[in-house]
Design a protein around this motif. Structure first.
Motif, PDB file in Angstrom:
ATOM      1  N   GLY A  99     158.270 -48.646 101.507  1.00 22.33           N
ATOM      2  CA  GLY A  99     158.263 -49.867 100.709  1.00 22.33           C
ATOM      3  C   GLY A  99     157.046 -50.013  99.826  1.00 22.33           C
ATOM      4  N   ASN A 140     154.095 -50.743 100.585  1.00 22.43           N
ATOM      5  CA  ASN A 140     153.559 -52.051 100.946  1.00 22.43           C
ATOM      6  C   ASN A 140     152.255 -51.895 101.716  1.00 22.43           C
ATOM      7  N   PHE A 147     159.558 -58.766 103.234  1.00 25.66           N
ATOM      8  CA  PHE A 147     159.556 -57.969 101.999  1.00 25.66           C
ATOM      9  C   PHE A 147     160.862 -57.179 101.903  1.00 25.66           C
ATOM     10  N   SER A 148     161.603 -57.393 100.848  1.00 25.43           N
ATOM     11  CA  SER A 148     162.913 -56.744 100.690  1.00 25.43           C
ATOM     12  C   SER A 148     162.808 -55.272 100.310  1.00 25.43           C
ATOM     13  N   ASP A 149     161.610 -54.796  99.994  1.00 31.62           N
ATOM     14  CA  ASP A 149     161.445 -53.409  99.553  1.00 31.62           C
ATOM     15  C   ASP A 149     161.688 -52.390 100.661  1.00 31.62           C
ATOM     16  N   PHE A 150     161.787 -52.857 101.901  1.00 35.48           N
ATOM     17  CA  PHE A 150     162.059 -51.936 103.004  1.00 35.48           C
ATOM     18  C   PHE A 150     163.545 -51.614 103.130  1.00 35.48           C
ATOM     19  N   ASN A 151     164.382 -52.337 102.402  1.00 30.11           N
ATOM     20  CA  ASN A 151     165.813 -52.037 102.387  1.00 30.11           C
ATOM     21  C   ASN A 151     166.074 -50.820 101.499  1.00 30.11           C
ATOM     22  N   GLN A 210     166.883 -48.370  98.616  1.00 35.65           N
ATOM     23  CA  GLN A 210     166.791 -48.647  97.178  1.00 35.65           C
ATOM     24  C   GLN A 210     167.620 -47.676  96.325  1.00 35.65           C
ATOM     25  N   SER A 240     164.302 -58.612 104.767  1.00 34.03           N
ATOM     26  CA  SER A 240     164.509 -57.177 104.978  1.00 34.03           C
ATOM     27  C   SER A 240     165.375 -56.964 106.215  1.00 34.03           C
ATOM     28  N   TYR A 241     166.625 -56.576 106.008  1.00 37.12           N
ATOM     29  CA  TYR A 241     167.491 -56.312 107.150  1.00 37.12           C
ATOM     30  C   TYR A 241     167.087 -55.019 107.863  1.00 37.12           C
ATOM     31  N   MET A 242     166.448 -54.110 107.129  1.00 38.67           N
ATOM     32  CA  MET A 242     165.931 -52.899 107.795  1.00 38.67           C
ATOM     33  C   MET A 242     164.781 -53.267 108.719  1.00 38.67           C
ATOM     34  N   GLY A 243     163.911 -54.159 108.252  1.00 35.34           N
ATOM     35  CA  GLY A 243     162.816 -54.614 109.104  1.00 35.34           C
ATOM     36  C   GLY A 243     163.340 -55.286 110.358  1.00 35.34           C
TER      37      GLY A 243
END
Length: 238
Positions: free
Chosen positions: A209, A211, A141-145, A147, A87-90
């Motif tokens: 996310g 999550n 977790f990539s879901d924070f990028n 969507q 996650s680049y946002m993370g």
């Protein structure tokens, strides 16, 4: 290929729009029993179910059957999605958190050491555990990028705004006399902004996310981190 989670939220927001020409066949969808023959990945079935129908999907393709099952599970859990990946946002949020704190180690407020020795041990443990968990979950977790464009993106926007306000808090602190009162000050009516804003930002990121791991980790961090800051602030005001 799009992941099931890429369209679950959109269908929930506008189920009629995903049925298109089929809407002319129904006056109402509530409690209808519908057999969706050759249902493919289950998009129309989910739109019908969102409107109140009981839908059974039939498809000969095993791949489509598996995809339909995944979509159904996501729909049942309210669109919960957890995908391992960077996650680049993370990472961005963590850097915005860590860089000012590294600068702070050379700009600590006067008499800070006198207050540290009085910190509640339980709150300190929760803070440390929360820091480790939040740092890990935010990255894996990539879901924070982002969507795509949807109303749900407002959670990500809120998280970003809170982190920007957090940076403004630090700019104000570094330009101040660097007293304990400056360090535990409020911003825009938010108490102990240096602790509250990043916690709220990561909470919004976790909600964005969908999550539960990050959300729970943020709750643990928030109790410990904000709790310690409020205790120090109370001591200062005595």
């Amino acid at each position: 290929m799009k992941r099931p989670t890429d369209f679950v939220g959109k269908i929930r927001q506008s189920p009629i729009g995903h049925l298109r020409k089929f809407t002319s066949y129904f006056d109402s969808y509530e409690n209808l029993r519908i057999a969706n023959i050759c249902g493919s990945c289950g998009k129309k079935a989910m739109a019908l179910a969102t409107l109140g129908a009981e839908v059974t999907v039939f498809d000969l393709s095993e791949d489509n059957q598996k995809q339909t099952w995944r979509v159904g599970m996501i729909w049942e859990t309210g669109g919960m999605r957890m995908h391992l990946g960077f996650s680049y946002m993370g990472l961005t949020f963590l850097l915005m958190l860590m860089v000012p704190n590294m600068l702070w180690t050379r700009n600590m407020p006067k008499d800070y050491d006198k207050y540290v020795i009085n910190e509640n041990k339980l709150l300190l443990i929760m803070e440390r555990i929360g820091e480790v968990l939040v740092s890990c979950f935010a990255l894996i977790f990539s879901d924070f990028n982002p969507q795509g464009l949807s109303v749900w993106e407002l959670w990500l926007l809120a998280a970003g705004v809170l982190m920007l306000l957090y940076e403004i808090y630090w700019v104000r602190y570094f330009r101040s006399e660097k007293t304990m009162k400056d360090f535990y000050s409020s911003l825009l009516g938010i108490p102990v902004a240096g602790a509250t804003m990043p916690v709220l930002a990561f909470l919004c990121l976790g909600i964005y996310g969908r999550n539960p791991f990050l959300v729970l980790a943020v709750v643990v961090l928030g109790i410990g981190h904000i709790g310690i800051h409020l205790c120090h602030r109370k001591e200062i005001l005595k």
